[in-house]
Write an enzyme that holds these catalytic residues in place. Structure first.
Site, PDB file in Angstrom:
ATOM      1  N   ASP A 346      62.220 105.294  56.097  1.00  0.00           N
ATOM      2  CA  ASP A 346      63.108 105.875  55.150  1.00  0.00           C
ATOM      3  C   ASP A 346      64.155 104.738  54.496  1.00  0.00           C
ATOM      4  O   ASP A 346      64.215 103.582  55.107  1.00  0.00           O
ATOM      5  CB  ASP A 346      63.809 106.849  56.138  1.00  0.00           C
ATOM      6  N   ASP A 538      66.288 107.962  60.283  1.00  0.00           N
ATOM      7  CA  ASP A 538      67.620 108.404  60.991  1.00  0.00           C
ATOM      8  C   ASP A 538      68.287 109.714  60.695  1.00  0.00           C
ATOM      9  O   ASP A 538      68.996 110.383  61.513  1.00  0.00           O
ATOM     10  CB  ASP A 538      68.472 107.113  60.552  1.00  0.00           C
ATOM     11  N   ASP A 542      64.364 113.458  58.270  1.00  0.00           N
ATOM     12  CA  ASP A 542      63.355 112.509  58.675  1.00  0.00           C
ATOM     13  C   ASP A 542      62.643 113.254  60.125  1.00  0.00           C
ATOM     14  O   ASP A 542      61.610 112.826  60.222  1.00  0.00           O
ATOM     15  CB  ASP A 542      63.805 111.341  59.106  1.00  0.00           C
TER      16      ASP A 542
END
Length: 666
Positions: A346, A538, A542
């Site tokens: 990410d 995080d 996600d």
């Protein structure tokens, strides 16, 4: 207490104690001139143990798991049949002792995990209501100042009494916003923000960092760390069950109870190893003409070292990871980490710090900067996106007051739409804002910048330019992963393509997937060809992709609970380089496990060949297997150490950052 030790051992290892007592009885019978009775007793006991072992062996065979336990059973029976009853007793003792040796090794390997579990805070010193005024601890009419909460002769001398300004309460009774006193040498019971000017904390139990870490007012303090020489005050930011240390303990409990697929890794070699042992024993019997030779070969083919090696190595690897601030939920994840070939990341909060700050307000003629920022902040109140907090913080810093919406709806990863007294405000990506306010013009951005677009009353009014810099350790992490054999690296982000490409170019990613919704990330991970795939993220969005990746790694220091629960690995520090370290620990653990197994195989085969040639009598062979056990265990315990550290590549200096990252990247 000492008198109860044999009883405790007998309860924990009944087979060991029973075999020792049986051997003593056989020895007494032999010394008493009763060899026939001794032989009968020893043979009966050994065959009883073989029958007991056979039950478990048959159950495993029924489920399709072919093990090498059959060699141990055959060795016991064959030595009894050829009259080597002492050797049969030693084999039984060796098998029982192998369990005890494995427990000892496992106990040592679990040391770091157990240390975490033993330090769970139970109580806290909470300030009484009205006991603190302007940083001073009061005691009725007499006020003894305690500047910034540090200990002084008038307040909290050397961590001693506090004149009733605090009350001891159960950690479970503390609430968010309470102010706690943490005395010198005490464990911080809950997550909080430091109110004192400065403090020194020992984070070694969480991060493995041996040096004390300095914190200043306003910085976060993790529960589970140990306070230094001065008493400090903290404001609680999370209740006990949500505090970092409690989350770590829960993960450690789950991890310590798991079993790796490689715990029975030796079973992969069961059929060829068993076939070789039987074939060699049969050849030795035929050539020598003595069935004793067959028994002697099988005695040294017993599988104890092979069965012990993998579980000990994996427990050691999990312990080493925990010591480094990496909680591996399941032992089997280490095997997957050791084979990772693709890493997906990410962007916000993972490759970047996730703390964007306002750089500029770009406006059209329709609205001024402050009004645009005020309305954007008002709308972002109703968004859970990481950027929303930054927009609100920027508006608050200019003393701009937020409006209360009559209607608000967040569109995940796209933006938020809110209505204030009939005025529609839309904040988010350019494509999303353009649906409600045509004429959106994308803003030119520099590296590391991103833009949040704003539409008001159906008119595009401008954009907020934010900067979320790349993590200092990001380039080094990607370089380390490449050195570890991770050949493909991908960014999966909901941000605009231009912003994503800036970050990807800086960090050296091989692929970029931008403007992704959570389902898009899931599909992207499933489509990656080089597997296993490791995903690092995080945020709440996600969680789905962390769950579907072969290995999901959550940045747990500031990440969401949902992400941590979905992941296989949780990094408890705000440090991306731990992702590469997790891969390195996985590779080393698998390598040590395989080396230990092959040490057992090679030594056993060598002894088998020697026994086939008539050089290793049954009793000597049984005793020599204990040395093979010891060599296997000692090698497996190497997974407790970190191994060689890979230095940063040329031109990639160790990062120098504040907070936790500064102290753990050594």
């Amino acid at each position: 207490m000492e008198a109860g030790l044999p009883v405790k051992l007998a309860l924990r290892y009944p087979l060991v104690m029973g075999t020792v007592l049986a051997l003593m009885a056989v020895a007494v019978l032999l010394m008493s001139g009763q060899p026939a009775i001794a032989k009968l007793a020893a043979s009966g006991y050994a065959l009883a143990v073989a029958a007991y072992l056979s039950v478990g062996m048959v159950r495993r065979l029924r489920t399709g798991h072919w093990g090498i336990d059959i060699l141990a059973v055959t060795a016991i029976v064959s030595t009894v049949l050829v009259g080597e009853f002492i050797a049969s007793m030693i084999i039984v003792l060796m098998l029982a002792g192998g369990t005890a040796l494995e427990d000892y090794a496992a106990g040592r390997a679990k040391g770091e995990l157990s240390a975490l579990l033993e330090r769970v805070p139970q109580t806290a010193h909470r300030e009484r209501t009205g006991a603190v005024t302007n940083g001073a601890v009061t005691n009725g009419a007499d006020t003894n100042a305690v500047p910034n909460g540090t200990a002084t002769s008038g307040g909290i001398p050397n961590g001693g009494g506090d004149n009733g300004a605090h009350e001891d309460v159960a950690a479970t009774d503390v609430r968010v916003g309470d102010i706690l006193l943490v005395k010198p040498g005490e464990v911080v019971p809950l997550d909080g923000v430091l109110l004192s000017d400065a403090g020194t904390f020992d984070e070694s139990s969480l991060t493995g960092e041996s040096l004390p870490v300095e914190r200043s007012a306003g910085e976060g303090i993790m529960s589970g760390t140990v306070n230094g020489e001065a008493a400090v005050r903290i404001r609680v930011t999370a209740v006990l069950e949500d505090s970092q240390y409690s989350r770590i303990v829960a993960l450690v409990k789950e991890a310590s109870e798991s079993r790796a697929p490689m715990v029975r890794l030796a079973d992969r070699y069961a059929i060829p190893f068993t076939a070789f042992a039987y074939a060699l024993g049969a050849i030795a019997w035929i050539v020598s003409g003595s069935p004793t030779r067959f028994a002697e070969v099988l005695v040294v083919a017993t599988p104890c070292p092979l069965l012990i090696a993998a579980p000990v190595a994996f427990l050691g690897g999990m312990s080493q990871a925990a010591k480094s601030g990496i909680i591996v939920k399941y032992a089997g994840v280490l095997e997957q980490l050791g084979k990772v070939r693709t890493a997906a990341f990410d962007k916000t909060g993972t490759l970047t710090y996730g703390r964007p700050s306002l750089v500029a307000v770009v406006t059209t003629d329709a609205m001024g900067q402050d009004e645009l920022l005020r309305l954007a902040g008002s709308a972002e109140q109703y968004s859970s996106h990481v950027l929303a907090a930054s927009v609100m913080e920027a508006a608050t810093s200019r003393d701009l007051r937020f409006e209360t919406a009559s209607e608000a709806l967040e569109h995940a990863t796209h933006g938020v739409r809110a209505v204030f007294d009939g005025l529609e405000v839309v904040v988010g990506k350019p494509s999303f804002v353009a649906e409600y306010a045509p004429g959106v013009v994308e803003t030119d951005l520099h590296s590391g910048q991103l833009a949040i677009y704003v539409g008001v009353g159906g008119v595009y009014v401008g954009a907020l330019v934010m900067s979320d810099p790349l993590r200092a350790e990001a380039r080094r992490t990607l370089a380390e992963l490449s050195a570890l054999g991770v050949t493909e690296t991908v960014m999966l982000t909901g941000d605009a393509l231009a912003t994503a490409r800036h970050i990807a170019a800086e960090v050296g990613l091989t692929d970029v997937r931008a403007e992704c919704l959570p389902p898009d990330k899931v599909e992207a991970v499933r489509s990656l060809k080089r597997r296993p795939v490791m995903m690092v993220g995080d945020g709440v969005n996600d969680a789905p992709v962390l769950a579907v990746a072969d290995v999901g790694i959550a940045m747990g220091a500031r990440g969401s609970t949902a992400a941590g629960e979905s992941a296989d690995v949780v990094i408890i520090l705000d440090d991306l380089s731990k992702a590469a370290q997790a891969v390195r620990i996985g590779q080393r653990t698998v390598r040590v496990a395989m080396q230990s197994i092959w040490i057992g195989i090679v030594l056993s085969v060598g002894l088998m060949v020697a026994a086939a040639a008539g050089y290793v009598p049954a009793i000597a062979g049984a005793l020599s297997q204990e040395l093979v056990d010891l060599a296997t265990i000692l090698n497996a315990l190497r997974s407790l150490s970190p191994g060689r550290h890979t230095a940063p590549p040329a031109g990639q200096e160790e990062p120098s950052t504040s907070a936790i990252t500064r102290t753990v990247l050594r």
